[in-house]
Design a protein around this motif. Structure first.
Motif, PDB file in Angstrom:
ATOM      1  N   SER A 102       1.128  -4.538  48.673  1.00  0.00           N
ATOM      2  CA  SER A 102       0.101  -3.305  48.748  1.00  0.00           C
ATOM      3  C   SER A 102       0.588  -2.256  49.815  1.00  0.00           C
ATOM      4  O   SER A 102       1.099  -2.828  50.861  1.00  0.00           O
ATOM      5  CB  SER A 102      -1.272  -3.974  49.167  1.00  0.00           C
ATOM      6  OG  SER A 102      -1.336  -4.502  50.159  1.00  0.00           O
TER       7      SER A 102
ATOM      8  N   ASN B  24      -0.240   1.987  51.427  1.00  0.00           N
ATOM      9  CA  ASN B  24      -1.083   2.890  51.399  1.00  0.00           C
ATOM     10  C   ASN B  24      -0.480   4.385  51.477  1.00  0.00           C
ATOM     11  O   ASN B  24      -1.135   5.541  52.029  1.00  0.00           O
ATOM     12  CB  ASN B  24      -2.191   2.939  52.368  1.00  0.00           C
ATOM     13  CG  ASN B  24      -1.518   2.703  53.955  1.00  0.00           C
ATOM     14  OD1 ASN B  24      -0.287   2.847  53.842  1.00  0.00           O
ATOM     15  ND2 ASN B  24      -2.393   2.191  54.822  1.00  0.00           N
TER      16      ASN B  24
ATOM     17  N   SER C  58      -2.069   6.726  45.225  1.00  0.00           N
ATOM     18  CA  SER C  58      -2.963   6.351  44.289  1.00  0.00           C
ATOM     19  C   SER C  58      -3.081   7.603  43.293  1.00  0.00           C
ATOM     20  O   SER C  58      -3.077   8.554  43.697  1.00  0.00           O
ATOM     21  CB  SER C  58      -4.019   5.464  44.569  1.00  0.00           C
ATOM     22  OG  SER C  58      -4.834   6.470  45.241  1.00  0.00           O
TER      23      SER C  58
ATOM     24  N   ALA D 239      -1.729   1.426  42.462  1.00  0.00           N
ATOM     25  CA  ALA D 239      -1.713   0.596  43.479  1.00  0.00           C
ATOM     26  C   ALA D 239      -1.925  -0.835  43.231  1.00  0.00           C
ATOM     27  O   ALA D 239      -1.298  -1.712  44.064  1.00  0.00           O
ATOM     28  CB  ALA D 239      -2.246   1.337  44.876  1.00  0.00           C
ATOM     29  N   THR D 240      -2.898  -1.280  42.641  1.00  0.00           N
ATOM     30  CA  THR D 240      -3.568  -2.293  42.362  1.00  0.00           C
ATOM     31  C   THR D 240      -2.407  -3.136  41.706  1.00  0.00           C
ATOM     32  O   THR D 240      -2.415  -4.554  41.796  1.00  0.00           O
ATOM     33  CB  THR D 240      -4.825  -2.557  41.506  1.00  0.00           C
ATOM     34  OG1 THR D 240      -4.395  -1.767  40.496  1.00  0.00           O
ATOM     35  CG2 THR D 240      -5.850  -2.005  42.555  1.00  0.00           C
ATOM     36  N   GLU D 241      -1.745  -2.543  40.821  1.00  0.00           N
ATOM     37  CA  GLU D 241      -0.507  -3.427  40.040  1.00  0.00           C
ATOM     38  C   GLU D 241       0.853  -3.227  40.763  1.00  0.00           C
ATOM     39  O   GLU D 241       1.903  -3.515  40.099  1.00  0.00           O
ATOM     40  CB  GLU D 241      -0.576  -2.829  38.569  1.00  0.00           C
ATOM     41  CG  GLU D 241      -1.816  -3.156  37.850  1.00  0.00           C
ATOM     42  CD  GLU D 241      -1.903  -2.883  36.497  1.00  0.00           C
ATOM     43  OE1 GLU D 241      -0.701  -2.822  35.866  1.00  0.00           O
ATOM     44  OE2 GLU D 241      -2.825  -2.784  35.688  1.00  0.00           O
ATOM     45  N   ARG D 242       0.900  -2.015  41.754  1.00  0.00           N
ATOM     46  CA  ARG D 242       2.164  -2.196  42.675  1.00  0.00           C
ATOM     47  C   ARG D 242       3.245  -1.531  42.102  1.00  0.00           C
ATOM     48  O   ARG D 242       4.446  -2.129  41.797  1.00  0.00           O
ATOM     49  CB  ARG D 242       2.649  -3.510  43.221  1.00  0.00           C
ATOM     50  CG  ARG D 242       1.373  -4.006  44.040  1.00  0.00           C
ATOM     51  CD  ARG D 242       1.920  -5.432  44.792  1.00  0.00           C
ATOM     52  NE  ARG D 242       0.824  -6.111  45.408  1.00  0.00           N
ATOM     53  CZ  ARG D 242       0.766  -7.309  45.894  1.00  0.00           C
ATOM     54  NH1 ARG D 242       1.783  -8.173  45.510  1.00  0.00           N
ATOM     55  NH2 ARG D 242      -0.161  -7.973  46.443  1.00  0.00           N
TER      56      ARG D 242
END
Lengths: 114, 108
Positions: B28, B30, B51, B65-68
């Protein structure tokens, strides 16, 4: 134009010599980063300074050193140069020193060691 | 440390064609940036996109972002789009970790 300046643009020197690369960050930016781009290693982080203090270190050789001055410009010193040090050296800057925030890159200094 | 993979490694397009470049990252993040390195070696900021979706002219980018992964879309490509496109993510300690890049050649 990113607002980050680097000098010189090109540098040709011999093995064993020492050189200094200079970087001025964007107005208002406190963080300065140095990166090296070589054909075999790609773009790699060397070192970061924030408001005059070293903040993070990457794959920087002991022959290399850097500093950031009170006016926030930074210098990267490369000594006992080897052929493998030939690369494009970038300086980047950002407003803050933390993990968020965009980094802006200078035009780079192309170093050739013969 | 974090791994960044870009695909495809090379892409040849005819002028006017559209393309999608992909960036996968192993943890993850940011902070994610896309850059274009032109034939003179300059690294030009395209997007800062941790994101969501952003658009700038013929270029747009989406980061999930959650699935990179992140995608860079280039529409109606022009010869001046040629160069290397890099994705970079911020790792703990503030450094940017770059992918190996996608070399784009646009033919007229």
């Amino acid at each position: 134009d990113s607002g980050v300046t680097q000098t010189p643009k090109h540098l040709i020197t011999a093995t064993g010599q020492r050189v200094t690369l200079r970087c001025s960050p964007r107005s208002g930016d406190l963080s300065v980063y140095w990166y090296q781009q070589s054909l075999d290693q790609g773009l790699q982080f060397l070192i970061q300074y924030y408001n005059g203090e070293e903040r993070a270190k990457g794959n920087i050789l002991e022959r290399f050193s850097a500093q950031q001055f009170p006016d926030l410009h930074s210098e990267l010193n490369l000594s006992s140069l080897e052929l493998g040090d030939s690369a494009l050296y970038f300086c980047a800057s950002s407003v803050a020193g933390g993990q968020t925030g965009e980094q802006y890159f200078g035009p780079g200094t192309r170093l050739t060691v013969t | 440390g974090i791994q960044v993979e870009q695909s495809p490694p090379d892409l040849i397009l005819q002028e006017g064609a559209n393309s999608t470049l992909r960036c996968n990252f192993s943890d993850s993040v940011n902070n994610l940036q896309w850059f274009h390195q032109n034939p003179w070696g300059q690294l030009i900021n395209l997007f800062y996109i941790p994101s969501g979706t952003k658009q700038n002219g013929r270029l747009s980018a989406t980061t999930v972002a959650t699935e990179r992964y992140s995608l860079l879309y280039i529409s109606s490509s022009q010869t001046t789009d040629s160069g290397v496109y890099f994705c970079a993510v911020r790792e703990y300690g503030n450094k940017l970790v770059f992918g190996a890049g996608t070399i784009l050649r646009v033919k007229s």
